[in-house]
Motif scaffolding. Structure first.
Motif, short mmCIF file in Angstrom:
data_model
loop_
_atom_site.label_atom_id
_atom_site.label_comp_id
_atom_site.label_asym_id
_atom_site.label_seq_id
_atom_site.Cartn_x
_atom_site.Cartn_y
_atom_site.Cartn_z
N TRP A 105 -64.90 63.79 62.70
CA TRP A 105 -65.53 62.59 63.24
C TRP A 105 -66.74 62.14 62.43
CZ3 TRP A 105 -64.42 58.87 66.64
CH2 TRP A 105 -65.46 58.03 67.04
N SER A 131 -55.46 60.40 64.90
CA SER A 131 -55.69 60.71 66.31
C SER A 131 -57.05 60.27 66.85
CB SER A 131 -55.56 62.23 66.54
OG SER A 131 -56.55 62.93 65.81
N LEU A 132 -58.04 60.09 66.00
CA LEU A 132 -59.39 59.80 66.49
C LEU A 132 -59.48 58.39 67.08
CD1 LEU A 132 -61.54 61.37 63.63
CD2 LEU A 132 -60.85 62.40 65.80
N SER A 133 -60.42 58.21 68.00
CA SER A 133 -60.57 56.94 68.70
C SER A 133 -60.96 55.81 67.75
CB SER A 133 -61.64 57.07 69.78
OG SER A 133 -61.98 55.80 70.31
N PRO A 196 -55.88 58.45 72.66
CA PRO A 196 -55.88 59.71 71.91
C PRO A 196 -54.50 60.05 71.34
CG PRO A 196 -57.12 59.94 73.95
CD PRO A 196 -56.45 58.60 74.01
N ARG A 202 -49.37 61.96 69.15
CA ARG A 202 -49.31 62.54 70.50
C ARG A 202 -47.94 63.15 70.77
NH1 ARG A 202 -51.67 59.27 75.70
NH2 ARG A 202 -50.86 60.59 77.38
N TYR A 257 -58.53 68.09 69.46
CA TYR A 257 -59.02 66.79 69.94
C TYR A 257 -58.22 66.31 71.15
CZ TYR A 257 -59.92 61.77 70.07
OH TYR A 257 -60.22 60.50 70.48
N LEU A 258 -56.89 66.45 71.08
CA LEU A 258 -56.06 66.00 72.20
C LEU A 258 -56.28 66.86 73.44
CD1 LEU A 258 -52.69 65.17 70.38
CD2 LEU A 258 -54.46 63.60 71.16
N GLU A 260 -59.07 68.24 74.24
CA GLU A 260 -60.37 67.82 74.76
C GLU A 260 -60.27 66.51 75.53
OE1 GLU A 260 -64.62 66.29 72.88
OE2 GLU A 260 -63.39 67.69 71.75
N THR A 261 -59.41 65.59 75.05
CA THR A 261 -59.35 64.26 75.64
C THR A 261 -58.23 64.09 76.68
OG1 THR A 261 -58.02 63.53 73.75
CG2 THR A 261 -60.39 63.11 73.65
N LEU A 262 -57.15 64.84 76.51
CA LEU A 262 -55.98 64.65 77.39
C LEU A 262 -55.66 65.85 78.28
CD1 LEU A 262 -53.56 62.80 74.93
CD2 LEU A 262 -54.93 61.79 76.77
#
Length: 293
Positions: A105, A131-133, A196, A202, A257-258, A260-262
């Protein structure tokens, strides 16, 4: 001059690793002038070598048409349109710059901000993030409406897909423009809203993580799991071999990351963490779930 008029005449690529070199290759083969910027002279030389090798393979396969007489363009002529640099200021004349640095990031943000300072107000800045926002990255920029995701797939020369990712701040007309660029590169665009992992990462990571768990649990060998997906579901490459090609370290970063977010369904299995810790990163290290020596 671009072979296809709706492509930018001058395209920049930040990062000349495997993905960046592939992106540079795609625009070069379409007739654009391409600039690759790397962190130092050695990396810049390596980027030139990677792009040159990729272009040579395309020429050997007869994929370098485009002269007025319809003859194959030589590697030398194509490579005349490539320049490399270590200075962000070299991006000044570019109408489009695609960032292709590692999925970290802070590195993405600092790199994008560094590039944007040297672009005209009309220039488009794109990220190859998998994948990052996009909306989060756009929020860090001075001109977020000129920012869009162009997620190329590895290996870029052989892949026919590019994911066009729309940040909340992306101006609507840029989406149509980006789709036109993808078509001009001879590839197919899928358009996704910022979320994400987007669509491809994904789904791809979800399948790959389950395949890893199956190896971990002794359900079947990596070879047989991949064969089941290739022969049973017509996937061109199995999820574990694809992971080796992408890089286990890259897959681990995306999975973290996924998760953490999903949620925990994307938690990386122990086998993935252990392989990365041992330096078994896939094809680039010579070993992953398969032996690439």
């Amino acid at each position: 001059m671009s072979k296809v008029t709706n492509l930018p005449a001058r395209v920049g690529v930040l990062g000349g690793g495997r993905m960046g070199a592939g992106i540079a290759h795609a625009f070069l083969m379409a007739g654009c002038e391409v600039l690759v910027v790397e962190r130092d002279d050695d990396a810049a030389a390596g980027a030139r070598e990677r792009v040159g090798s990729s272009v040579a393979k395309s020429v050997e396969r007869g994929l370098a048409d485009g002269t007025a007489e319809g003859r194959t363009v030589s590697r030398g002529i194509i490579m005349q349109r490539l320049s490399v640099s270590t200075d962000y200021a070299a991006f000044v004349p570019c109408e489009l710059v695609v960032e292709a640095v590692p999925e970290i990031w802070d590195l993405k943000v600092s790199s994008l901000q560094g590039v944007e300072k040297h672009l005209s107000e009309a220039a488009v800045l794109a990220s190859n993030t998998s994948s990052l926002s996009m909306s989060g990255l756009a929020a860090e920029l001075a001109r977020p409406s000129n920012f869009i995701g162009l997620h190329f797939f590895n290996p870029v020369p052989a892949s026919t897909l590019i994911e066009v990712v729309i940040a909340k701040q992306t101006r609507p007309e840029l989406v149509a423009t980006a789709k036109g660029w993808v078509e001009a590169l001879g590839k197919t665009a899928v358009v996704v809203n910022d979320a994400p992992g987007f669509a491809s990462s994904r789904l791809g990571v979800a399948i790959a993580l389950e395949a890893m768990r199956m190896v971990e649990e002794g359900v079947a060998s990596a070879e047989d799991i991949d064969a089941a997906m290739v022969l049973g579901y017509k996937h061109p490459t199995g999820p574990l071999r694809t992971t080796d090609i992408v890089g286990l370290d890259v897959r681990l970063g995306i999975a973290e990351y996924l998760a953490e977010t999903l949620g925990e369904r994307f938690a990386p299995p122990a086998i993935l963490r252990e392989k990365v810790a041992r330096g078994e990163l896939g094809r680039k290290s010579g070993k992953g779930f398969f032996d690439w020596q």
